[in-house]
Write an enzyme that holds these catalytic residues in place. Structure first.
Site, PDB file in Angstrom:
ATOM      1  N   TYR A 137       0.837  -1.199   0.000  1.00  0.00           N
ATOM      2  CA  TYR A 137       0.000   0.000   0.000  1.00  0.00           C
ATOM      3  C   TYR A 137       0.875   1.255   0.000  1.00  0.00           C
ATOM      4  O   TYR A 137       1.926   1.268   0.610  1.00  0.00           O
ATOM      5  CB  TYR A 137      -0.885   0.038   1.264  1.00  0.00           C
ATOM      6  CG  TYR A 137      -1.647  -1.232   1.555  1.00  0.00           C
ATOM      7  CD1 TYR A 137      -1.867  -2.182   0.559  1.00  0.00           C
ATOM      8  CD2 TYR A 137      -2.150  -1.486   2.827  1.00  0.00           C
ATOM      9  CE1 TYR A 137      -2.577  -3.343   0.825  1.00  0.00           C
ATOM     10  CE2 TYR A 137      -2.860  -2.642   3.105  1.00  0.00           C
ATOM     11  CZ  TYR A 137      -3.065  -3.571   2.102  1.00  0.00           C
ATOM     12  OH  TYR A 137      -3.761  -4.715   2.367  1.00  0.00           O
ATOM     13  N   GLU A 150     -17.236  -0.575  24.316  1.00  0.00           N
ATOM     14  CA  GLU A 150     -18.300  -0.452  23.311  1.00  0.00           C
ATOM     15  C   GLU A 150     -19.087   0.855  23.373  1.00  0.00           C
ATOM     16  O   GLU A 150     -19.925   1.101  22.510  1.00  0.00           O
ATOM     17  CB  GLU A 150     -19.226  -1.671  23.393  1.00  0.00           C
ATOM     18  CG  GLU A 150     -18.492  -2.924  22.938  1.00  0.00           C
ATOM     19  CD  GLU A 150     -19.362  -4.156  22.918  1.00  0.00           C
ATOM     20  OE1 GLU A 150     -20.177  -4.312  23.848  1.00  0.00           O
ATOM     21  OE2 GLU A 150     -19.232  -4.943  21.970  1.00  0.00           O
TER      22      GLU A 150
END
Ligand code: ZN
Ligand code: ZN
Length: 393
Positions: free
Chosen positions: A300, A374
């Site tokens: 990349y 979360e």
């Protein structure tokens, strides 16, 4: 106000999307094999009446039209793949697929994009333009799902003016987000070298070509190559990470294999360095009487954040999450295939804090104990929806 409406929905939907993340986390799939994940996403988009098509086998592109859909097109991207790691977290939603784990948080990325999609669809009469949702495969493996999606036309029909993606960051506390203009992450290319020579008895090196000694010189020279040829202000690193040759004390092996990684943040230097690495490797091995095969697998490019877009996104995020929660992020030599988009259209790759030191959530990505706080999901999907709806360029 749009911002308040998005916040309200993000909070209302948080429980539903934590459950989505648990499902994705429990069913991780390796790069380019995200079949169940892709199916799950398509079902959700269908449920919310968001139009979509598929590409790159498991990739999905969804379109949400706000008011005056032709005024602007913003792309939001998530990656879907997991890693070949055995999860060591004892949690109810532990990976059910042996040896595979969402250890880079791509389950969270997919969840945040799904959450943003539902918010944007619900509020489609409250914002202007079009949002293009990109769920891509294979971030973790060459050639990178992004490059395949681009080849298959993800940035055309309609062409987005800009693209955003987030990455979870366990080193940053939940509630925080960080941005950076310009270079953000490095290019990553893999080096594979095989040194060959006439092996033989270790007591008679003069009758052999000592491949171990050649490898030793070459490793040192490769380090000097980077330090002596690269501008000290230009981030770049070369690491030889594997050396294999020989299996006993009294034999010089006829072959030694080396592997390593080369990282940079400047495309001109990157390819100049490739030439130098090949030249010094070939010449050194040959001068010492050996033969060489060398391959540099081009990975990349570096991630380039558009200055104006990043500045705007940072300001918008401060409006949404509070200025005290938004900071500038540091450079990292990790790689990310979002880079491919970032060299084609204005892009902004930002970090979402998912750590919680007090709760012991500190494990890094790509480790078997990685997990997230979360509470980050409500923030991640809210900010992503807000950027998709409010950025106008
Ligand atoms: Zn990763
Ligand atoms: Zn990742």
């Amino acid at each position: 106000m749009l911002k308040e409406k998005i916040k309200q929905l993000a909070s209302e939907y948080a429980g539903e999307f934590i459950a989505v993340r648990h499902h994705l986390h429990a069913h991780p799939e390796l790069s380019y094999k995200e079949f169940e994940t892709s199916h799950f996403i398509r079902e959700k988009l269908g449920e919310w009446k968001i139009e979509f098509t598929t590409l790159a086998t498991t990739g999905i592109v969804g379109i949400i039209k706000g008011k005056n859909p032709e005024t602007k097109i913003i792309a939001l991207r998530a990656d879907m793949d997991a890693l070949p790691i055995t999860e060591e977290n004892e949690i109810a939603y532990k990976s059910q697929n042996p040896g595979i784990m969402h250890a880079c948080g791509h389950d969270v990325h997919t969840t945040c994009l799904l959450g943003a999609a539902k918010i944007l669809q619900t509020l489609k009469d409250d914002w202007q333009g079009t949002v293009k949702l990109i769920f891509q495969p294979g971030e973790e493996r060459n050639p990178g799902g992004a490059s395949i999606m681009i080849k298959e036309g993800i940035l055309e029909n309609p062409k987005p003016q800009s693209i955003f993606a987030l990455h979870v960051h366990p080193g940053m506390e939940v509630g925080k987000l960080s941005f950076r203009s310009g270079m953000v992450m490095a290019s990553a290319d893999e080096i594979f070298i095989t040194i060959k020579g006439k092996g033989g008895h270790a007591a008679s090196p003069h009758l052999t070509t000592d491949t171990i000694l050649i490898a030793s010189h070459l490793i040192v020279l490769l380090q000097q190559l980077i330090s002596r040829n690269n501008d000290p202000f230009n981030p770049s690193v070369l690491s030889i990470t594997s050396i294999h040759g020989g299996n006993t004390t009294n034999v010089i092996p006829s072959e030694v294999k080396l592997m390593g990684t080369f990282r940079a943040m400047n495309e001109e230097w990157r390819f100049k360095a490739h030439d130098l690495i090949k030249k010094i490797s070939i010449e050194t091995v040959s001068a010492m009487g050996g033969e060489i095969d060398i391959l540099i697998d081009v990975g990349y490019p570096f991630v380039l954040n558009d200055e104006k877009l990043t500045e705007t996104a940072m300001r918008k995020t401060k409006e949404f999450s509070g200025a005290e929660n938004v900071s500038e992020t540091e450079l990292r030599m990790g790689a990310e295939d979002f880079a491919f988009y970032s060299h084609l259209i204005p892009a902004c790759f930002y970090r979402l804090g998912v750590g919680n030191k007090a709760a012991g959530i500190t494990a890094n990505v790509h480790t078997p104990k990685f997990n997230v706080d979360e509470k980050a999901i409500e923030i991640g999907m809210g900010v992503m929806a807000w950027l998709g709806a409010s950025i106008d360029n």
